[in-house]
Design a protein around this motif. Structure first.
Motif, PDB file in Angstrom:
ATOM      1  N   CYS A 176      -0.581   6.699   3.499  1.00 39.35           N
ATOM      2  CA  CYS A 176      -0.231   8.105   3.737  1.00 39.35           C
ATOM      3  C   CYS A 176       1.279   8.315   3.644  1.00 39.35           C
ATOM      4  CB  CYS A 176      -0.733   8.547   5.107  1.00 39.35           C
ATOM      5  SG  CYS A 176      -2.530   8.606   5.253  1.00 39.35           S
ATOM      6  N   LYS A 177       2.042   7.372   4.179  1.00 43.45           N
ATOM      7  CA  LYS A 177       3.499   7.479   4.123  1.00 43.45           C
ATOM      8  C   LYS A 177       3.986   7.503   2.681  1.00 43.45           C
ATOM      9  CE  LYS A 177       7.752   5.322   5.851  1.00 43.45           C
ATOM     10  NZ  LYS A 177       8.319   4.199   6.659  1.00 43.45           N
ATOM     11  N   GLY A 178       3.359   6.696   1.822  1.00 46.85           N
ATOM     12  CA  GLY A 178       3.752   6.684   0.416  1.00 46.85           C
ATOM     13  C   GLY A 178       3.518   8.022  -0.260  1.00 46.85           C
ATOM     14  N   ILE A 179       2.367   8.652   0.014  1.00 48.70           N
ATOM     15  CA  ILE A 179       2.084   9.971  -0.564  1.00 48.70           C
ATOM     16  C   ILE A 179       3.091  10.994  -0.064  1.00 48.70           C
ATOM     17  CG2 ILE A 179       0.413  11.859  -0.673  1.00 48.70           C
ATOM     18  CD1 ILE A 179      -1.797   9.745  -0.362  1.00 48.70           C
ATOM     19  N   ASN A 180       3.313  11.017   1.245  1.00 48.98           N
ATOM     20  CA  ASN A 180       4.212  12.017   1.820  1.00 48.98           C
ATOM     21  C   ASN A 180       5.648  11.832   1.348  1.00 48.98           C
ATOM     22  OD1 ASN A 180       2.221  13.387   3.375  1.00 48.98           O
ATOM     23  ND2 ASN A 180       2.257  11.729   4.869  1.00 48.98           N
TER      24      ASN A 180
ATOM     25  N   PRO B  12      -6.927   3.830  -0.796  1.00 50.61           N
ATOM     26  CA  PRO B  12      -5.947   2.826  -0.357  1.00 50.61           C
ATOM     27  C   PRO B  12      -6.498   1.407  -0.446  1.00 50.61           C
ATOM     28  CG  PRO B  12      -6.972   3.815   1.549  1.00 50.61           C
ATOM     29  CD  PRO B  12      -7.592   4.476   0.348  1.00 50.61           C
ATOM     30  N   GLY B  13      -6.900   1.005  -1.618  1.00 51.78           N
ATOM     31  CA  GLY B  13      -7.457  -0.327  -1.824  1.00 51.78           C
ATOM     32  C   GLY B  13      -8.086  -0.400  -3.194  1.00 51.78           C
ATOM     33  N   LEU B  14      -8.432  -1.604  -3.611  1.00 49.58           N
ATOM     34  CA  LEU B  14      -8.967  -1.815  -4.950  1.00 49.58           C
ATOM     35  C   LEU B  14     -10.488  -1.806  -4.938  1.00 49.58           C
ATOM     36  CD1 LEU B  14      -6.520  -4.604  -6.190  1.00 49.58           C
ATOM     37  CD2 LEU B  14      -6.412  -2.134  -6.590  1.00 49.58           C
ATOM     38  N   LEU B  15     -11.059  -1.163  -5.938  1.00 52.25           N
ATOM     39  CA  LEU B  15     -12.507  -1.088  -6.096  1.00 52.25           C
ATOM     40  C   LEU B  15     -13.014  -2.182  -7.027  1.00 52.25           C
ATOM     41  CD1 LEU B  15     -14.940   0.616  -5.238  1.00 52.25           C
ATOM     42  CD2 LEU B  15     -14.455   2.154  -7.145  1.00 52.25           C
TER      43      LEU B  15
ATOM     44  N   MET C  15       0.823  -1.207   0.000  1.00 55.06           N
ATOM     45  CA  MET C  15       0.000   0.000   0.000  1.00 55.06           C
ATOM     46  C   MET C  15       0.860   1.263   0.000  1.00 55.06           C
ATOM     47  SD  MET C  15      -3.275  -0.254  -0.283  1.00 55.06           S
ATOM     48  CE  MET C  15      -3.063  -1.552  -1.491  1.00 55.06           C
ATOM     49  N   GLN C  16       2.002   1.210   0.669  1.00 53.43           N
ATOM     50  CA  GLN C  16       2.905   2.359   0.630  1.00 53.43           C
ATOM     51  C   GLN C  16       3.396   2.593  -0.797  1.00 53.43           C
ATOM     52  OE1 GLN C  16       6.227   2.206   3.381  1.00 53.43           O
ATOM     53  NE2 GLN C  16       7.298   3.873   2.345  1.00 53.43           N
ATOM     54  N   GLY C  17       3.771   1.513  -1.471  1.00 52.56           N
ATOM     55  CA  GLY C  17       4.217   1.646  -2.851  1.00 52.56           C
ATOM     56  C   GLY C  17       3.110   2.093  -3.786  1.00 52.56           C
ATOM     57  N   PHE C  18       1.888   1.603  -3.543  1.00 54.00           N
ATOM     58  CA  PHE C  18       0.757   1.987  -4.384  1.00 54.00           C
ATOM     59  C   PHE C  18       0.468   3.482  -4.237  1.00 54.00           C
ATOM     60  CE2 PHE C  18      -4.036   1.168  -5.263  1.00 54.00           C
ATOM     61  CZ  PHE C  18      -3.877   1.579  -6.570  1.00 54.00           C
TER      62      PHE C  18
END
Length: 455
Positions: free
Chosen positions: A110-114, A234-237, A25-28
């Motif tokens: 959130c960490k990935g975005i930041n 943060p997840g797949l729809l 999720m961080q990478g995504f």
């Protein structure tokens, strides 16, 4: 030091590999922020009701880099609606509902975005430098903004008709000519090679910022997933794994209830008993070209008796009439948990267990897969919505603006998932949906209108 790898194909579709879901999720999130830096950040500040404060009243045109919408976006108008519906506080409430596993995933997102903002500041509009660290409640508010916003969009013609003094009419295809979605599943008996099949096309408007999808491939501890989701989620729809896949289409639902009220100094009667509206003013800031801020008042008005916000008002002779909107699914904030469990399911039974959580406020879901273990193939259609418990009337009745002075029109509670439309392994060997009624999900229809609740 990251614990994931990020690769891109020739179409700029990211593939993220990692040992755990939080790592992936961080990478995504990093990939989303790199691909759509300004769309992502604008969506997050819009869900806080702070887009005008951050960016000014208007986005400018697409060539200026903030928007895809041909006429741009009025951020002040957007902030007014977000404040009117209390979306930012809803994000706080939803964040408090997350279980430990989802807490780790959303924090990692959130960490990935930041991290992307820190490493590639040149990709972001300079005005976003004034936005602090992206936090989990901000992400949850964005999820809430999308889900509530979709439902308000479906009812937008009703709002316009009420403001014009006419009764809302049932929607027609022309109301949504620029949008739509479709999906179908084919059972093994009807496919050439005996495999269940799924095809989907969400085709939301390309030129609407909040409707932007991003595709991804995720590999988590050797398990592969392919899917798509809205930018900022943060997840797949929609997703598939080695055993199954599912897709969603926007459904014909009436989870929102509209009430008309006549008030006197914020007082109103329901069955003769007096109640009062609650008002909370907000000063919305708007960035000006000279760097200063203008201030605009927006009053959030709430009826505790109806569990509804005031959406509009009109003057009829000497009488002021208010239009209230109630959303029965508002307290339920674990949509991401349900979608994660649907994505991870390895059989129809485990997929159905995830659906029983009843945290998905909208969408037809079409499923096709083979169970892990016995390799049995299945297809399924299900209808997800969160209408209040209604014991009378028809879908068309509840689409109307209701008399808010009668308690018999004010519904409470939630229709259980077991009472909604769902059917598996049809004799026809297929299901489809193109935003049409559940009754046409396959032929002959598996549903009798007398078996289902109003709305």
């Amino acid at each position: 030091m990251t614990n994931y790898t990020l690769d891109w194909d020739e179409w700029a579709t990211p593939t993220i590999n990692g040992p755990t879901w939080p790592d992936v999720m961080q990478g995504f999130a990093y990939a989303q922020a790199y691909l759509h830096p300004n769309l992502l950040m604008a969506a997050l500040v819009r869900a806080q009701g702070e887009a005008a404060q951050t960016l000014g009243q208007h986005s400018g045109l697409p060539h200026q880099g903030l928007t895809k919408q041909p006429q741009g976006v009025d951020y002040l108008q957007s902030d007014r609606l977000v404040w009117q519906l209390d979306i930012a506080r809803l994000g706080d409430q939803y964040w408090q509902q997350q279980d430990p596993q989802m807490v780790l995933q959303v924090k990692a997102f959130c960490k990935g975005i930041n991290t992307c903002r820190q490493e590639h500041p040149d990709r972001f509009d300079s005005r976003f430098a004034n936005v602090g660290v992206i936090t989990p409640p901000m992400v949850m508010a964005h999820v809430a903004h999308i889900l509530v916003g979709f439902q308000v969009m479906i009812r937008q013609p009703s709002l316009v008709q009420w403001m014009q003094g006419s009764h809302p009419v049932m929607p027609s295809w022309s109301d949504f000519a620029g949008a739509g979605s479709n999906a179908c599943v084919i059972g093994p008996a009807k496919s050439q090679h005996g495999h269940p099949m799924l095809a989907c096309n969400p085709h939301t408007q390309w030129d609407v910022d909040l409707n932007t999808f991003v595709e991804v491939r995720l590999n988590v501890a050797g398990q592969g997933y392919v899917g798509a989701t809205m930018v900022g989620w943060p997840g797949l729809l929609m997703a598939c794994n080695a055993y199954q896949g599912f897709a969603g289409t926007v459904n014909t639902q009436s989870s929102l209830s509209f009430y008309q009220l006549t008030t006197n100094n914020d007082a109103f009667a329901v069955d003769g008993d007096e109640h009062h509206l609650e008002r909370q003013p907000k000063q919305i800031k708007c960035l000006q070209k000279d760097g200063q801020y203008s201030s605009h008042e927006q009053v959030q008005t709430w009826s505790q008796r109806h569990q509804a916000f005031v959406m509009a008002q009109r003057q009829v002779v000497d009488e002021q009439q208010l239009l209230l909107m109630a959303y029965a699914g508002r307290p339920y904030g674990q949509t991401l948990r349900q979608l994660f469990d649907m994505t991870s399911a390895t059989s129809l039974a485990s997929f159905q267990d995830a659906q029983q959580q009843h945290q998905l406020p909208m969408f037809n879901i079409l499923y096709a897969g083979r169970d892990e273990g016995d390799n049995q193939a299945h297809i399924q259609y299900s209808f997800h919505t969160m209408p209040p418990a209604r014991d009378k009337g028809t879908w068309a009745d509840w689409w109307q603006v209701l008399d808010g002075h009668k308690s018999s029109n004010i519904c409470t509670g939630l229709t259980p998932y077991s009472a909604l439309f769902h059917h598996q392994d049809s004799a026809s060997g297929w299901y489809q949906n193109c935003n049409d009624s559940p009754y046409s999900c396959t032929l002959p229809s598996p549903f009798d209108p007398l078996d289902y609740p109003a709305g």
